[in-house]
Design an enzyme around this catalytic site. Structure first.
Site, short mmCIF file in Angstrom:
data_model
loop_
_atom_site.label_atom_id
_atom_site.label_comp_id
_atom_site.label_asym_id
_atom_site.label_seq_id
_atom_site.Cartn_x
_atom_site.Cartn_y
_atom_site.Cartn_z
N LYS A 247 102.04 7.74 44.72
CA LYS A 247 102.11 8.10 43.04
C LYS A 247 103.10 8.52 43.05
O LYS A 247 104.35 9.36 44.24
CB LYS A 247 101.00 9.03 42.86
CG LYS A 247 100.04 8.47 43.05
CD LYS A 247 99.06 7.02 42.10
CE LYS A 247 97.30 6.72 42.76
NZ LYS A 247 97.71 5.16 41.83
C1 LIG Z 1 96.19 5.46 41.90
C2 LIG Z 1 94.91 4.89 40.71
C3 LIG Z 1 93.86 5.12 40.66
C4 LIG Z 1 92.99 5.77 41.47
O1 LIG Z 1 93.37 7.14 42.16
P1 LIG Z 1 92.80 7.42 43.12
O2 LIG Z 1 93.66 9.28 43.92
O3 LIG Z 1 93.29 6.99 44.86
O4 LIG Z 1 90.97 7.40 43.55
C5 LIG Z 1 92.97 4.63 39.39
N1 LIG Z 1 93.62 3.85 38.61
C6 LIG Z 1 95.19 3.48 38.80
C7 LIG Z 1 95.41 2.70 37.82
C8 LIG Z 1 95.83 4.22 39.85
O5 LIG Z 1 96.87 3.28 39.83
#
Ligand SMILES: *Cc1c(COP(=O)(O)O)cnc(C)c1O
Length: 390
Positions: free
Chosen positions: A184
């Site tokens: 991210k």
């Molecule tokens: C990455 C992501 C999540 C989940 O995040 P985590 O920290 O991996 O649980 C949820 N929704 C979207 C759209 C994502 O890209």
């Protein structure tokens, strides 16, 4: 892929983060401490919200919001079929039914014109996602949600720091959620955060993440807090973020502008380099959106099939270039087919787009030479596929 491969993504963690993590280790306070609060303030302020609630993942944040909003069996929640599965799973965790709305092929977000037809008396929330970080229509979703008196939850896990018409992602709905997995915009290894202006909702989430313990105002006495430590007025979870993760997050937030400038630079390099490639559709970002860029996803034109796409992605990987098919439609994942009876053809635009997407390597210190090599290889793989087809 070999050791010289160009990865699909790569975290950007430096000496500042290491210093702050060491500070936590030296302090001996490894959980429920000042770093978490600091990180919460930094992220909440980036999202223009009063409260931040740090949690163990973005998924955990979404789950807590479902619980805090009392969404459960018999309820429906509207969301997009074109996303990472974690944006819909929390709806299923609480026993509610996901109601998908097909996307707009340009922005890849839920088509706002199709939302009202999906609203029923059972609709308890709308979970809107910025697909690949694109914040298009967030203001429209908020308007529709307000008109029908349904809370809007923004799954902004791909959009920290992005703004739409000057307003930060995470702030459009009743609450927003960010994720800090290593691919991210910023990372804490694993982690997430709920942001909201609704302090009551934030307090319920703080309690739910901490085994259902009561949340006390800062003015409460130590005795009050201590006495309540083993009292659990509700069933909660352990969805807390640790102090070391929060320290890493604080470091990442301090470097936010510099990091996002690099993401913008790489996105521009790709846009410029691929602008003339006829077989590809590039991301469409409206001028009113300022992106921090989660990933760089292109798609093949409708002349290509899912098999063409898969062979091109395989070819890229064989040439040591990280690539992925973001994302298979959520409604076509086996548990969604089995539990809810979704099938091919239910959301034709999302399915058609999802069959032709190619995520290309995207990380902060990518060089122009790397972008050029990736694009050249992509073009060769497309040409090879054209030859196979004729
Ligand atoms: C990455 C992501 C999540 C989940 O995040 P985590 O920290 O991996 O649980 C949820 N929704 C979207 C759209 C994502 O890209």
């Amino acid at each position: 892929m070999g050791p010289d491969a160009i990865p699909l993504s790569k975290p950007d963690v430096g000496p500042l983060e290491m210093e702050l993590v060491q500070e936590v280790i030296r302090s001996g306070r490894l959980a429920i401490g000042p770093m978490t609060e600091r990180f919460e303030r930094l992220v909440a302020s980036k999202a223009g919200c009063h409260n931040g609630v740090a949690v163990s993942s973005g998924t955990a944040g979404l789950h807590l919001l479902m619980q805090a909003m009392d969404i459960g069996i018999g309820d429906e929640v509207i969301t997009t079929p074109l996303s990472f599965i974690a944006s819909a799973n929390p709806i299923v965790y609480v026993g509610a039914r996901p109601v998908f709305v097909d996307i707009c092929p340009k922005t890849l977000n839920m088509d706002p014109k199709k939302i009202e037809a999906a609203i029923s008396p059972r609709t308890k929330a709308i979970v809107a996602v910025e697909a690949f970080g694109n914040p298009a229509y967030m203001d429209e979703y908020a308007r529709i949600a307000a008109k029908h008196e349904i809370p809007l939850i923004e799954d902004s896990c791909e959009a920290l720091g992005t703004t739409h018409k000057g307003r930060p992602c995470g702030s459009f709905g009743r609450a927003g959620v960010f994720g800090f997995y290593p691919n991210k915009q910023i990372t804490t290894g694993e982690g997430g955060m709920i942001v909201t202006d609704d302090t009551h909702l934030a307090d319920i989430c703080k309690s739910l993440r901490n085994q259902g313990r009561d949340v006390f105002p800062d003015s409460a006495s130590e005795g009050q807090k201590l006495g309540a430590w083993l009292q659990h007025p509700r069933i909660g979870y352990n969805y807390r973020m640790g102090e070391m993760a929060a320290a890493m997050g604080c470091g990442q937030m301090r470097r936010f502008d510099e990091m996002m400038a690099n993401r913008e630079r790489v996105a521009r390099l790709y846009m410029h380099r691929l602008a003339g490639t006829e077989s590809l559709v590039l991301p469409t970002i409206e001028p009113e959106s300022e992106m921090t860029w989660f990933v760089f996803v292109v798609r093949l034109t409708t002349d290509y099939t899912v098999d063409d796409r898969d062979r091109i992605v395989e070819g890229l990987r064989l040439h040591d270039i990280g690539s992925a098919t973001y994302f298979p439609c959520i409604h076509l994942q086996p548990p969604y087919r089995e539990k809810f009876g979704f099938k091919e053809g239910d959301f034709p635009i999302a399915e058609s787009v999802s069959n032709r997407t190619i995520a290309l390597p995207f990380f902060n210190d990518m060089t122009e030479q790397e972008v050029d090599l990736i694009c050249q290889t992509l073009e060769v793989m497309i040409s090879r596929q054209n030859l196979r087809r004729t």
